[in-house]
Every structure is written in C-alpha cells, then in structure tokens.
Design a protein around this motif. Sequence first.
Motif, PDB file in Angstrom:
ATOM      1  N   ARG A  50     -17.604  -1.011  -3.227  1.00 13.19           N
ATOM      2  CA  ARG A  50     -18.536  -2.096  -2.968  1.00 13.19           C
ATOM      3  C   ARG A  50     -18.198  -2.657  -1.590  1.00 13.19           C
ATOM      4  O   ARG A  50     -17.194  -2.263  -0.989  1.00 13.19           O
ATOM      5  CB  ARG A  50     -18.415  -3.167  -4.044  1.00 13.19           C
ATOM      6  N   VAL A  51     -19.024  -3.581  -1.103  1.00 16.27           N
ATOM      7  CA  VAL A  51     -18.831  -4.053   0.264  1.00 16.27           C
ATOM      8  C   VAL A  51     -17.543  -4.888   0.364  1.00 16.27           C
ATOM      9  O   VAL A  51     -17.275  -5.753  -0.464  1.00 16.27           O
ATOM     10  CB  VAL A  51     -20.035  -4.889   0.729  1.00 16.27           C
ATOM     11  N   GLY A  52     -16.745  -4.604   1.369  1.00 13.53           N
ATOM     12  CA  GLY A  52     -15.516  -5.338   1.619  1.00 13.53           C
ATOM     13  C   GLY A  52     -15.354  -5.534   3.102  1.00 13.53           C
ATOM     14  O   GLY A  52     -16.238  -5.157   3.867  1.00 13.53           O
ATOM     15  N   PRO A  53     -14.293  -6.121   3.590  1.00 20.62           N
ATOM     16  CA  PRO A  53     -13.061  -6.442   2.855  1.00 20.62           C
ATOM     17  C   PRO A  53     -13.192  -7.693   1.980  1.00 20.62           C
ATOM     18  O   PRO A  53     -14.237  -8.308   1.957  1.00 20.62           O
ATOM     19  CB  PRO A  53     -12.053  -6.686   3.982  1.00 20.62           C
ATOM     20  N   SER A  54     -12.097  -7.975   1.310  1.00 21.11           N
ATOM     21  CA  SER A  54     -11.991  -9.098   0.393  1.00 21.11           C
ATOM     22  C   SER A  54     -13.046  -8.995  -0.707  1.00 21.11           C
ATOM     23  O   SER A  54     -13.494  -7.916  -1.019  1.00 21.11           O
ATOM     24  CB  SER A  54     -12.063 -10.416   1.149  1.00 21.11           C
ATOM     25  N   THR A  55     -13.460 -10.086  -1.240  1.00 14.67           N
ATOM     26  CA  THR A  55     -14.395 -10.035  -2.369  1.00 14.67           C
ATOM     27  C   THR A  55     -15.743  -9.470  -1.939  1.00 14.67           C
ATOM     28  O   THR A  55     -16.494  -8.937  -2.748  1.00 14.67           O
ATOM     29  CB  THR A  55     -14.534 -11.446  -2.983  1.00 14.67           C
ATOM     30  N   GLY A  56     -16.037  -9.560  -0.647  1.00 10.49           N
ATOM     31  CA  GLY A  56     -17.180  -8.865  -0.065  1.00 10.49           C
ATOM     32  C   GLY A  56     -18.492  -9.130  -0.768  1.00 10.49           C
ATOM     33  O   GLY A  56     -18.857 -10.280  -0.988  1.00 10.49           O
ATOM     34  N   MET A  57     -19.181  -8.060  -1.137  1.00  7.19           N
ATOM     35  CA  MET A  57     -20.439  -8.177  -1.869  1.00  7.19           C
ATOM     36  C   MET A  57     -20.328  -7.324  -3.130  1.00  7.19           C
ATOM     37  O   MET A  57     -20.481  -6.104  -3.077  1.00  7.19           O
ATOM     38  CB  MET A  57     -21.598  -7.723  -0.978  1.00  7.19           C
ATOM     39  N   PRO A  58     -20.075  -7.994  -4.260  1.00  5.00           N
ATOM     40  CA  PRO A  58     -19.710  -7.268  -5.477  1.00  5.00           C
ATOM     41  C   PRO A  58     -20.741  -6.268  -5.984  1.00  5.00           C
ATOM     42  O   PRO A  58     -20.369  -5.281  -6.591  1.00  5.00           O
ATOM     43  CB  PRO A  58     -19.500  -8.387  -6.492  1.00  5.00           C
ATOM     44  N   THR A  59     -22.029  -6.550  -5.779  1.00  3.15           N
ATOM     45  CA  THR A  59     -23.007  -5.653  -6.397  1.00  3.15           C
ATOM     46  C   THR A  59     -23.734  -4.804  -5.376  1.00  3.15           C
ATOM     47  O   THR A  59     -24.751  -4.198  -5.680  1.00  3.15           O
ATOM     48  CB  THR A  59     -24.042  -6.451  -7.225  1.00  3.15           C
ATOM     49  N   SER A  60     -23.220  -4.749  -4.146  1.00  2.00           N
ATOM     50  CA  SER A  60     -23.904  -3.984  -3.106  1.00  2.00           C
ATOM     51  C   SER A  60     -23.094  -2.756  -2.723  1.00  2.00           C
ATOM     52  O   SER A  60     -21.863  -2.793  -2.725  1.00  2.00           O
ATOM     53  CB  SER A  60     -24.108  -4.859  -1.874  1.00  2.00           C
ATOM     54  N   PRO A  61     -23.809  -1.693  -2.371  1.00  2.00           N
ATOM     55  CA  PRO A  61     -23.111  -0.432  -2.092  1.00  2.00           C
ATOM     56  C   PRO A  61     -22.432  -0.434  -0.730  1.00  2.00           C
ATOM     57  O   PRO A  61     -22.874  -1.092   0.212  1.00  2.00           O
ATOM     58  CB  PRO A  61     -24.219   0.609  -2.128  1.00  2.00           C
ATOM     59  N   GLY A  91     -16.746   1.831   2.191  1.00  2.00           N
ATOM     60  CA  GLY A  91     -15.742   1.244   3.066  1.00  2.00           C
ATOM     61  C   GLY A  91     -14.303   1.589   2.725  1.00  2.00           C
ATOM     62  O   GLY A  91     -13.385   1.158   3.418  1.00  2.00           O
ATOM     63  N   ASP A  92     -14.096   2.340   1.636  1.00  2.00           N
ATOM     64  CA  ASP A  92     -12.716   2.574   1.197  1.00  2.00           C
ATOM     65  C   ASP A  92     -12.236   3.991   1.492  1.00  2.00           C
ATOM     66  O   ASP A  92     -11.285   4.478   0.871  1.00  2.00           O
ATOM     67  CB  ASP A  92     -12.591   2.292  -0.304  1.00  2.00           C
ATOM     68  N   ILE A  93     -12.918   4.630   2.447  1.00  2.00           N
ATOM     69  CA  ILE A  93     -12.560   6.017   2.771  1.00  2.00           C
ATOM     70  C   ILE A  93     -11.128   6.085   3.287  1.00  2.00           C
ATOM     71  O   ILE A  93     -10.329   6.911   2.853  1.00  2.00           O
ATOM     72  CB  ILE A  93     -13.513   6.583   3.864  1.00  2.00           C
ATOM     73  N   MET A  94     -10.816   5.203   4.219  1.00  2.00           N
ATOM     74  CA  MET A  94      -9.468   5.213   4.785  1.00  2.00           C
ATOM     75  C   MET A  94      -8.451   4.606   3.820  1.00  2.00           C
ATOM     76  O   MET A  94      -7.290   4.987   3.824  1.00  2.00           O
ATOM     77  CB  MET A  94      -9.444   4.471   6.125  1.00  2.00           C
ATOM     78  N   GLN A  95      -8.885   3.687   2.980  1.00  2.00           N
ATOM     79  CA  GLN A  95      -7.962   3.151   1.985  1.00  2.00           C
ATOM     80  C   GLN A  95      -7.535   4.253   1.004  1.00  2.00           C
ATOM     81  O   GLN A  95      -6.399   4.285   0.554  1.00  2.00           O
ATOM     82  CB  GLN A  95      -8.572   1.970   1.225  1.00  2.00           C
ATOM     83  N   ALA A  96      -8.481   5.140   0.705  1.00  2.00           N
ATOM     84  CA  ALA A  96      -8.145   6.247  -0.185  1.00  2.00           C
ATOM     85  C   ALA A  96      -7.133   7.181   0.476  1.00  2.00           C
ATOM     86  O   ALA A  96      -6.343   7.836  -0.200  1.00  2.00           O
ATOM     87  CB  ALA A  96      -9.402   7.027  -0.562  1.00  2.00           C
ATOM     88  N   ARG A  97      -7.161   7.226   1.802  1.00  2.00           N
ATOM     89  CA  ARG A  97      -6.230   8.107   2.507  1.00  2.00           C
ATOM     90  C   ARG A  97      -4.904   7.407   2.796  1.00  2.00           C
ATOM     91  O   ARG A  97      -3.847   7.974   2.600  1.00  2.00           O
ATOM     92  CB  ARG A  97      -6.868   8.599   3.834  1.00  2.00           C
ATOM     93  N   TRP A  98      -4.983   6.183   3.299  1.00  2.00           N
ATOM     94  CA  TRP A  98      -3.778   5.523   3.814  1.00  2.00           C
ATOM     95  C   TRP A  98      -3.514   4.186   3.136  1.00  2.00           C
ATOM     96  O   TRP A  98      -2.917   3.295   3.727  1.00  2.00           O
ATOM     97  CB  TRP A  98      -3.909   5.314   5.332  1.00  2.00           C
TER      98      TRP A  98
END
Lengths: 274, 384
Positions: free
Chosen positions: B115-126, B129-136
């Motif tokens: 969902r949209v981030g960082p932080s609480t971002g937008m909970p119900t929106s696509p 953004g976590d591509i790099m978080q999944a890696r690093w």
Amino acid sequence: MARVQDYLRKSKMPHIWCAGCGHGIVMGALIRAIDRVGLEKDRTVVVSGIGCSSRAPGYMDFDTLHTTHGRALAFATGVKVANPSLNVIVITGDGDAAAIGGNHLIHAARRNIGITTICFDNSIYGMTSGQYSPMTPTGRIATTAPYGNVDQAFDLCELLKGAGATYVARSTTYHVPQTINLIARALEHKGFAFVDVLSQCPTYYGRRNKLGGAIEMMNWFKDNAVPVQKAKQMTREDLRDKVVIGEMYVADEPEYTGHYQMIVDRAQGRGAGR
Amino acid sequence: MEVTGVSVGPNIRLMQGNEACVEGAIAAGLGFFAGYPITPSTEIAELLAERLPRLGRKFLQMEDEIASMGAVIGASLAGLKSMTATSGPGFSLKQENIGYAAVAEVPCVVVNVQRVGPSTGMPTSPAQGDIMQARWGTHGDHPAVAFTPWSVSETYSLTIKCFNVAEELRTPVILLMDEVVAHMREKVVLPEPGSVRLVDRRRPEAPPGAGYLPYDPGDGDIPPMAAFGDGYRFHVTGLFHDRSGFPTNDPTVAERLLRRVCGKVEKRRKELAMVEARETSGADVIVLAYGSTARPAWRAVRMAREAGLKVGMVRLITLWPFPAGEVAELTHSARAVLVPEMNLGQIAGEVERAIRCRAPVHSLTLVGGELFTPDEIFQAIKGV
Ligand code: SF4
C-alpha cells in the motif's frame, strides 16, 4: 537422579558468565527441576532472547533456540502451537522480558499458553554493560542513570497475574532449594507459568551500586526476602525494599493449545459446542 | 477439498487475489499462519482463520507483526510450512525477524500486499513502494527472494512457488502483491489435486546421534533440516554460527557462512528468474512492468502496436534476485526502455544496471495511490 552434567553441553564449557554471576545458579536450578519432573531431553525445547541470561540455552543439551531481543516468547509460541506435545521453556532477562518483550510477555500470559518462562532477573542490562532496566529499583545507579534511576521498577509477578498467567512465583539465587521447587511446579503446570528469579550481577549492578560482590548480594537476598505468607501480614511501608518470594498465584484455566484443539474439533464438526 | 470463491464450472472459480493467495498456500501445504490485521492484506488472515482449523492446521492472530514473524519462525523450526501476511508498515516491523530467518535458514513465506507509504501512508490505495524493502529491508547483507503477481490466477500459482522455493532453499520468500491484485476478482482455473509439484525441506538422512551438524551443507550449499522434537537436539541462533549451529567470532567461518547463505540464492538466479516477454522481437521500445502496473502497460503496448509503433513488453514476475541477464537479453534490440511503476523508480535503477546504459531507461512514476491508465503509458511510449 541424573547429574546436572548430563543436561549440559560439556563442549560449550566453560561458560562466558562473569565470576560470581547468579545466572549459573538459576540455570542449575532449572536443570535440577527438569530432572526432578522428568522432562525428556528430546521432547524439550529451550528458547531465549538476547542478553546474559539468554546465553543459557546454548549450554543446555536440548533443542535450543536463541532468538532476537525480546522475542523469545513469540518464537516459543510458534513452536508450542506447531507441536503442543513439546515441553517449551523460555529463558529471559529482565530487559528482554519486561522492556522490549513486554508486549509478548503480557500476551503469552493472556493466552495461558503452556510455556514455562524463567526470568533471570538481575535488575540491570548486563550484556551491554550496565544500563538501567525496567527492574532497576528507583534511585539505583546505572550507566544510563548516573544520578539515580527515576523510573519505577515493575512487579512482574503482579503484572503477569493481571495479564492471565496461571502460575506465578518468585525466588532468588540464595534460596536454591525453593527455586528448584518453584520451577519444578511451574514445569508441571498446564498453563502459562512464570518464575521470576532474582539473580546477582556483581559486575555491573553490584559494583556500581556498592552492594559488594556476589556473596554480599546473595546475603542481601537472604536478609530481605519475605515469604509470601508473611508478606500478607505486612504493610506496604514494611515491604518497601523487600523481596516477596514464594508461590504468588496458581489457577486452573484452559491451556491455549488444548483449547485450540477444541476449536479445531468444532471447526471439523466434532466434539462439544456444535 | 472445498475452495473459497464463486464456482463457475469444474475447477473454475471467481476469486479475489487475497483468496487465491490463501488457496495457493493451503494447496502448498501451509501448516501454520500467524499474523496481525492490516489493510489491504486482512482477507488473507480472515480466510485462513476459517479454513485452517477445519483442515486441522494452525491459525494464530498474534499481538503484533513482530510476534507474528517470530511465531512463524518457531513453527517452521517445529516442522510446519509457515506463512504470515501483512502490508507495508507491518512488513517494516517484520524485517528484523526476516533477517533472522535468512541467516538461521528457516523456510517461511511472507506475503506483503503493498500500500502507499512510507509510514501509515494510504491504507487502501495501491502502490509498489516496497520493492527495495523486500531486497534490503533488514540490516546487513542477506539473501532475498521475491515474486510479484499481476493477476489473481498468477497469485495462486506464485504462492505455491513461494513455498517450494522457501523449503528448497531454506530461506524466507516474499510474495509482493499490490492492493489492485489483492482486491480484484478474476477467473482462476484450479489445477487437479495432486498435479501440483510440492517441495518439502530435505531432512537429515542419518538418525539422531552425536554427529548431526545442523548447518553442514555437505557437498551442496543447503544443509538438511531437522525439526525440534526429532531428537537431534540442535541449536539455532541469529548470531553468526559454525556448522554445529553455535556462535562463532572466527572471521573465516563468519565470512563463509554469509557468502554461502547469500550465494545459495545468487547461484540460482537463472532458475528463479521468471520473466515474460510479449511481442519483444524486433521491438525498438520495450515497456518493462510488473504487478498490477503490467496490466495497463500491456494495454498501452497494444494501443501502440495498433498505431504502428514497434513496441513490446517485458514483465517481471521475479523481482529478487533481479533477473538482470534476462532483462538485458530481452531488451537487447531496443533503442529505449520505459519502466512504469507505482513508486519513484525503484526497479528502473535495476534495469539501468542490467542493460549497462546500452539504451536510455525512462522511468515513469506514480505515487499518489492510483493505478496508471493505459493512455498515460501510451503517451509516455510516444514520448521516448
Ligand atoms: S555482566 Fe552481570 S549478568 Fe552478565 S554475566 Fe556478568 S555478572 Fe552475569
């Protein structure tokens, strides 16, 4: 009765605890309790978090799991739910259990899951060399409390009783036979069992607070421990700076994994309830 | 076996992405789930809460995401195929224990419905953004395997793939969904029961005895794995450890451990690489997309083709390890590559590295919580 050595990984000796540390006494008491109640080595998993206390599982000849800081009870919950036939024991320190892991401690107690948790409670962060913990008494000195600790210490036994644990006890490294008894009772208990064992850290707590060495600190436990029965007749004021020891609370409530099995039976259309 | 979703024929269901994830996990042999509610992944937990007990398997709602990840590792060590599901902020909380699973080599599956981030971002929106978080995401160097589906049907098959890879490589595997795929409904053709290849972790061959070294990979690079309670009495830690599983400060042993743990994934880069090429031969512009962004991107490519432009599409299914070789090959003849993504260009940088500046990489970005329209991508194609 088997010897303590039979439960130790001798190749991992000598241990890394400081001379005079109480943690070896608590581990010894745990091993004697395990032997007394006859837990099978191959059916017992010992889990810990991070800290001086949490090095203990490495020395113990069981399936052992050294987890991330504060998370031992979360990992242990997964082990116990995945295989309820295993005896699961968690070893934790006061910082590990009551600070970073406080949430997991409360919720493991609330679930009344059949895990025995032993807190090696030394009132300080030992491994990181003496910062104050949630168990450091108000006024005591620590590297991060150079003018005296302003925080209040937890009464973990009261906390866990309130949270739903069904076996709660406290002892000290001076009262070894009692510690063994209480841990043995905890191991035989069906729900979430918690034993808080006061342990001395002469290196970082005793020295800085001028409490003397290991012997003086253990003598302090002897002189200031009040049995729970006697404590009931004492006032709050009398109990200030004392340590109440003994069995604080025992109750018989449904254990989590057993209760979960009933849910499975219900979901599968078997058993009681539907 | 009963299956969620609306039945529209034999073995055909109308399903939501989150439902397909649940069905794939159950088909893969999921034995234990622990999670904490968070939008837009919640349906996964809700459905598993209903389904798992009926199958005699375990569902737990833990007190937080950190606890969920810890419980998943504990359950996997006790012998069950284990999974958790979350969304952005929850994924952040799980990172420390994901690192633990990586270095202690505990197989598990982590679903992140982005969902949209960082932080609480937008909970119900696509978002993506976590591509790099999944890696690093976790500290230190660590292996990473992550797949991303673009459809409900692919969510089903990729979830099974996640379990197979986790079990085979003894590593956490991440399924990166996004809110669009998680919540849309599509047709799924379920495979015949028993026709799906399932992988189980390799168990030690020798019976319990003094000789078991839980982190001895033998001739290969993946050690066999006993379960707690099997009688091997072994030690597991997040500290760097030797083959016996006990902590070490020996620089040579530490170096060898981390290189093996990362290397076992790196070495299988080709095997893990899933990249789909659509009309790429002779194309002089390639649109490279993944997840739900690949849907409007494919429509835009067809619009461009109708307009007489030589455009093709490359769709990434494997994000990590990054399929650099495949991307380089499939974009070889292109004079430009366009990378639309719902982030500020996380994969575009990887594409640039993969093709080594042979052609310009145009990054088309969107972070406001909406999906690209085909026309937006079509206009961008015309602009490159
Ligand atoms: S620092 Fe304190 S608690 Fe840690 S081993 Fe030394 S005496 Fe024991």
